[in-house]
Design an enzyme around this catalytic site. Structure first.
Site, PDB file in Angstrom:
ATOM      1  N   HIS A  52      -4.204  34.425 -11.133  1.00 36.47           N
ATOM      2  CA  HIS A  52      -4.639  33.594 -12.262  1.00 36.47           C
ATOM      3  C   HIS A  52      -6.167  33.528 -12.340  1.00 36.47           C
ATOM      4  CE1 HIS A  52      -4.525  31.014  -8.694  1.00 36.47           C
ATOM      5  NE2 HIS A  52      -5.498  30.334  -9.280  1.00 36.47           N
ATOM      6  N   HIS A  82     -14.768  30.341  -7.401  1.00 37.34           N
ATOM      7  CA  HIS A  82     -14.010  31.035  -8.440  1.00 37.34           C
ATOM      8  C   HIS A  82     -14.490  30.519  -9.786  1.00 37.34           C
ATOM      9  CE1 HIS A  82     -11.795  27.271  -7.717  1.00 37.34           C
ATOM     10  NE2 HIS A  82     -11.618  27.317  -9.017  1.00 37.34           N
ATOM     11  N   HIS A  84     -13.420  29.704 -14.128  1.00 36.81           N
ATOM     12  CA  HIS A  84     -12.426  29.494 -15.188  1.00 36.81           C
ATOM     13  C   HIS A  84     -13.070  29.961 -16.476  1.00 36.81           C
ATOM     14  CE1 HIS A  84      -9.792  26.960 -12.615  1.00 36.81           C
ATOM     15  NE2 HIS A  84     -10.934  26.692 -12.016  1.00 36.81           N
ATOM     16  N   GLU A  94     -13.598  23.889 -17.876  1.00 33.10           N
ATOM     17  CA  GLU A  94     -12.566  22.862 -17.623  1.00 33.10           C
ATOM     18  C   GLU A  94     -13.173  21.502 -17.924  1.00 33.10           C
ATOM     19  OE1 GLU A  94     -10.597  23.871 -13.746  1.00 33.10           O
ATOM     20  OE2 GLU A  94      -9.208  24.715 -15.200  1.00 33.10           O
ATOM     21  N   HIS A 107     -16.486  27.011  -9.930  1.00 31.86           N
ATOM     22  CA  HIS A 107     -16.070  25.986  -8.965  1.00 31.86           C
ATOM     23  C   HIS A 107     -16.356  26.484  -7.558  1.00 31.86           C
ATOM     24  CE1 HIS A 107     -13.013  24.120 -11.977  1.00 31.86           C
ATOM     25  NE2 HIS A 107     -14.260  23.675 -12.157  1.00 31.86           N
ATOM     26  N   THR A 187      -7.445  21.552 -10.205  1.00 27.32           N
ATOM     27  CA  THR A 187      -7.092  21.766 -11.620  1.00 27.32           C
ATOM     28  C   THR A 187      -6.008  22.828 -11.793  1.00 27.32           C
ATOM     29  OG1 THR A 187      -8.738  23.513 -11.981  1.00 27.32           O
ATOM     30  CG2 THR A 187      -9.468  21.213 -12.302  1.00 27.32           C
TER      31      THR A 187
HETATM   32  N1  LIG Z   1      -9.815  24.687  -9.703  1.00 26.95           N
HETATM   33  S1  LIG Z   1     -10.084  23.837  -8.397  1.00 26.95           S
HETATM   34  O1  LIG Z   1     -11.457  24.048  -7.943  1.00 26.95           O
HETATM   35  O2  LIG Z   1      -9.720  22.467  -8.662  1.00 26.95           O
HETATM   36  C1  LIG Z   1      -9.040  24.392  -7.093  1.00 26.95           C
HETATM   37  C2  LIG Z   1      -9.567  24.622  -5.825  1.00 26.95           C
HETATM   38  C3  LIG Z   1      -8.732  25.052  -4.788  1.00 26.95           C
HETATM   39  C4  LIG Z   1      -7.405  25.265  -5.020  1.00 26.95           C
HETATM   40  C5  LIG Z   1      -6.562  25.745  -3.871  1.00 26.95           C
HETATM   41  C6  LIG Z   1      -5.168  25.276  -3.991  1.00 26.95           C
HETATM   42  N2  LIG Z   1      -4.435  25.671  -2.808  1.00 26.95           N
HETATM   43  C7  LIG Z   1      -4.065  24.737  -1.898  1.00 26.95           C
HETATM   44  O3  LIG Z   1      -4.404  23.583  -1.984  1.00 26.95           O
HETATM   45  N3  LIG Z   1      -3.276  25.241  -0.923  1.00 26.95           N
HETATM   46  C8  LIG Z   1      -2.653  24.495   0.028  1.00 26.95           C
HETATM   47  C9  LIG Z   1      -2.927  23.124   0.261  1.00 26.95           C
HETATM   48  C10 LIG Z   1      -2.217  22.446   1.245  1.00 26.95           C
HETATM   49  C11 LIG Z   1      -1.270  23.127   1.983  1.00 26.95           C
HETATM   50 CL1  LIG Z   1      -0.391  22.278   3.208  1.00 26.95          CL
HETATM   51  C12 LIG Z   1      -1.002  24.470   1.763  1.00 26.95           C
HETATM   52  C13 LIG Z   1      -1.710  25.151   0.775  1.00 26.95           C
HETATM   53  C14 LIG Z   1      -6.865  25.040  -6.286  1.00 26.95           C
HETATM   54  C15 LIG Z   1      -7.705  24.601  -7.340  1.00 26.95           C
HETATM   55 ZN   LIG Z   2     -11.310  25.825 -10.305  1.00 23.66          ZN
END
Ligand SMILES: NS(=O)(=O)c1ccc(CCNC(=O)Nc2ccc(Cl)cc2)cc1
Ligand SMILES: [Zn+2]
Length: 249
Positions: A52, A82, A84, A94, A107, A187
């Site tokens: 994505h 990354h 958006h 965003e 971000h 997000t």
């Molecule tokens: N667009 S943003 O900057 O808001 C944003 C930053 C980082 C992510 C990473 C999501 N991935 C994640 O949180 N993975 C995860 C978490 C806990 C466990 Cl236990 C296992 C896997 C998603 C959006």
């Molecule tokens: Zn992001």
């Protein structure tokens, strides 16, 4: 959902991101410190097509690239950055500033290594992550961004990754590090409400031709019919009981 029903939501989904930031309502908080950013270019590892979006990942096995101060307590370790973007230059960011949408947003994701052992553990707590949001505006070609764009050809399809040596992330940031800050969420999935958002007040430039190349990335795997990642930005969410603070008057 009416206020009377918000009891349940109050605990589960009332601190979502992104939001529209009303700059006039953002209150200057004198307790807020200047953001302290210390990135070591030796920690850059690779660029990865996530399907994505694409992530530029860093070595976060120690406090080598960190931020602290600002609205934060303790050190937060750099993990990845990354972008958006939108299907045209007319939208893509965003966060929205006084109703103004920008064509893209950067971000920079950090986690609270001061309190939690891993990123995954940190993502389960409201003070777990700190994400610096930087708005992008259409302008002259951005040479620091071009280094990333030159590598997109190597990660065209989902799951592909390519090494990225000694990337100077700090050179992508504006000189002016004034920011708005508020408590919010990831997000994208899993939307955990674990982010201290730090949205810079100064936008950085990207040329329209450079932005077009983001849209050339594919969300499909090598052996599938090619589908481009035309857009990947979430719509703005309700502020509810939150206050946006500003680092300057
Ligand atoms: N667009 S943003 O900057 O808001 C944003 C930053 C980082 C992510 C990473 C999501 N991935 C994640 O949180 N993975 C995860 C978490 C806990 C466990 Cl236990 C296992 C896997 C998603 C959006
Ligand atoms: Zn992001």
């Amino acid at each position: 959902m009416g206020a009377s029903h918000s009891h349940r939501n109050k605990h589960c989904h009332s601190h979502q991101s992104p939001i529209n930031i009303c700059t006039k309502k953002a209150r200057h908080d004198p307790i807020l410190k200047p953001l302290n950013i210390q990135y070591d270019s030796k920690t850059s590892k690779r660029i990865v097509n996530m399907g994505h979006c694409f992530n530029v990942e860093f070595d976060d096995t120690a406090d080598m690239s960190v931020i602290n101060d600002g609205p934060l307590t303790g050190k937060y370790r750099l993990r990845q950055f990354h972008f958006h973007w939108g299907s045209t230059d007319a939208d893509g960011s965003e966060h929205v500033i006084d109703g103004k949408v920008y064509p893209a947003e950067l971000h920079i994701v950090h986690w609270n290594s001061h309190r939690y052992p891993t990123f995954e553990e940190a993502a389960k707590h409201p003070d777990g992550l700190a994400v610096i949001g930087v708005l992008l505006k259409i302008g002259e070609k951005n040479p620091v961004l071009q280094t990333i764009i030159d590598n997109l050809g190597q990660v065209k399809t989902k799951g592909k990754e390519h090494m990225l040596i000694k990337y100077e992330l700090s050179s992508m940031l504006p000189k002016d590090l004034n920011y708005w800050t508020y408590p919010g969420s990831l997000t994208t999935e899993p939307y955990f409400e674990c982010v201290t958002w730090i949205v810079l007040q100064h936008a950085i430039p990207i040329s329209s031709a450079q932005l077009t190349q983001f849209r050339g990335l594919l969300c499909t795997a090598e052996n599938e019919k090619p589908v481009p990642i035309l857009e990947n930005h979430r719509r703005v969410q309700r502020l509810h009981d939150r206050v946006v603070r500003s680092s300057c008057t």
